[in-house]
Design a protein around this motif. Structure first.
Motif, mmCIF file in Angstrom:
data_model
loop_
_atom_site.group_PDB
_atom_site.id
_atom_site.type_symbol
_atom_site.label_atom_id
_atom_site.label_comp_id
_atom_site.label_asym_id
_atom_site.label_seq_id
_atom_site.Cartn_x
_atom_site.Cartn_y
_atom_site.Cartn_z
ATOM 1 N N THR A 42 0.832 -1.209 0.000
ATOM 2 C CA THR A 42 0.000 0.000 0.000
ATOM 3 C C THR A 42 0.864 1.255 0.000
ATOM 4 O O THR A 42 0.576 2.220 -0.711
ATOM 5 N N ASP A 43 1.951 1.228 0.792
ATOM 6 C CA ASP A 43 2.803 2.417 0.878
ATOM 7 C C ASP A 43 3.391 2.806 -0.474
ATOM 8 O O ASP A 43 3.499 3.990 -0.804
ATOM 9 N N LYS A 44 3.760 1.796 -1.270
ATOM 10 C CA LYS A 44 4.319 2.091 -2.598
ATOM 11 C C LYS A 44 3.256 2.714 -3.512
ATOM 12 O O LYS A 44 3.519 3.648 -4.258
ATOM 13 N N PHE A 45 2.029 2.182 -3.430
ATOM 14 C CA PHE A 45 0.949 2.713 -4.272
ATOM 15 C C PHE A 45 0.564 4.131 -3.834
ATOM 16 O O PHE A 45 0.169 4.947 -4.650
ATOM 17 N N GLU A 46 0.700 4.399 -2.540
ATOM 18 C CA GLU A 46 0.430 5.748 -2.036
ATOM 19 C C GLU A 46 1.322 6.765 -2.754
ATOM 20 O O GLU A 46 0.896 7.855 -3.098
ATOM 21 N N MET A 47 2.588 6.376 -2.962
ATOM 22 C CA MET A 47 3.559 7.309 -3.538
ATOM 23 C C MET A 47 3.358 7.535 -5.039
ATOM 24 O O MET A 47 3.689 8.599 -5.550
ATOM 25 N N ILE A 48 2.843 6.524 -5.731
ATOM 26 C CA ILE A 48 2.767 6.641 -7.199
ATOM 27 C C ILE A 48 1.355 6.913 -7.718
ATOM 28 O O ILE A 48 1.132 6.950 -8.918
ATOM 29 N N ALA A 49 0.409 7.133 -6.798
ATOM 30 C CA ALA A 49 -0.993 7.269 -7.216
ATOM 31 C C ALA A 49 -1.188 8.330 -8.295
ATOM 32 O O ALA A 49 -1.902 8.118 -9.276
ATOM 33 N N PRO A 72 -5.420 5.296 0.271
ATOM 34 C CA PRO A 72 -6.241 6.515 0.239
ATOM 35 C C PRO A 72 -5.948 7.393 -0.974
ATOM 36 O O PRO A 72 -6.861 7.994 -1.539
ATOM 37 N N ASN A 73 -4.680 7.455 -1.388
ATOM 38 C CA ASN A 73 -4.339 8.291 -2.541
ATOM 39 C C ASN A 73 -4.936 7.744 -3.836
ATOM 40 O O ASN A 73 -5.355 8.504 -4.715
ATOM 41 N N MET A 74 -4.950 6.418 -3.972
ATOM 42 C CA MET A 74 -5.572 5.804 -5.154
ATOM 43 C C MET A 74 -7.083 6.108 -5.148
ATOM 44 O O MET A 74 -7.660 6.449 -6.179
#
Length: 200
Positions: free
Chosen positions: A4-11, A70-72
């Motif tokens: 999840t943390d990685k997806f947060e950064m690249i959303a 949350p960013n996605m």
């Protein structure tokens, strides 16, 4: 859910042309398995920025975009708002941490999501509980690939083993097939993708 943390950064930079193309192919593959879906509800599980679900919105009566990031979810909410789409909802939720007792759907689809999930059997069991009787889970992911070595994702899946696991959980009429081969599409390696359809 894993990473999840990685997806947060690249959303906000997630929607590359390659990802848009894979989402289109995956949506087309999923569409082949839909029956009378116009009256049915769907969940885009691990939806990311909604690339797959957005392609399929008009195929269903309603759709829930669900992701742990949350960013996605923020990205997909923006798309929904920009396009003034009415028949959808969003939910930020981690199915690996707890079950979803008050959400149900006729179709759940997940595209390149399973490889990020540590406890595959647990999540597939919880998704079984979310499905309405007679509902379908559609999984699009990579076939097992010996060349992919990673400590953050599975190296794809063996369709036979996955079918066995799902049958054990209670899914029936499980069918799968490889539908795409691409160069350098999985951690820099040539890889193939399968679609699996399972019914509750």
């Amino acid at each position: 859910m894993g990473n999840t943390d990685k997806f947060e950064m690249i959303a906000n930079i997630y929607d590359t042309s390659e990802r848009i193309q894979v989402a289109k192919m995956s949506s087309d593959a999923i569409r082949e398995y839909l029956v009378d879906a116009k009256s049915k509800s769907a969940i885009d599980f691990g939806c990311g920025t909604g690339l797959v679900g957005m392609n399929l919105i008009n195929d269903f009566k309603s759709m829930l975009f669900l992701d742990t990031s949350p960013n996605m979810i923020h990205q997909i909410k923006q798309k929904i708002s920009d396009l003034n789409i009415q028949n959808v909802d969003t939910l930020c939720f981690d199915l690996e941490k707890e079950g979803l007792s008050d959400v149900h759907a006729d179709y759940i689809f997940m595209v390149q999501v399973l490889l990020h999930i540590q406890d595959v059997e647990l999540v597939l069991s919880r998704l079984f509980d979310v499905l309405n009787e007679g509902g379908h889970l559609l999984i699009v992911d990579f076939n097992e690939n010996e060349k992919v070595v990673s400590d953050i994702v599975h190296n794809g899946f063996n369709q036979v083993k996955l079918t066995d696991m799902m049958t054990k959980i209670g899914y029936r009429n499980v069918q799968s097939k490889t539908f795409y081969h691409g160069s350098k599409i999985f951690m820099g390696q040539d890889a193939s993708m399968f679609i699996l359809d399972a019914q509750k």
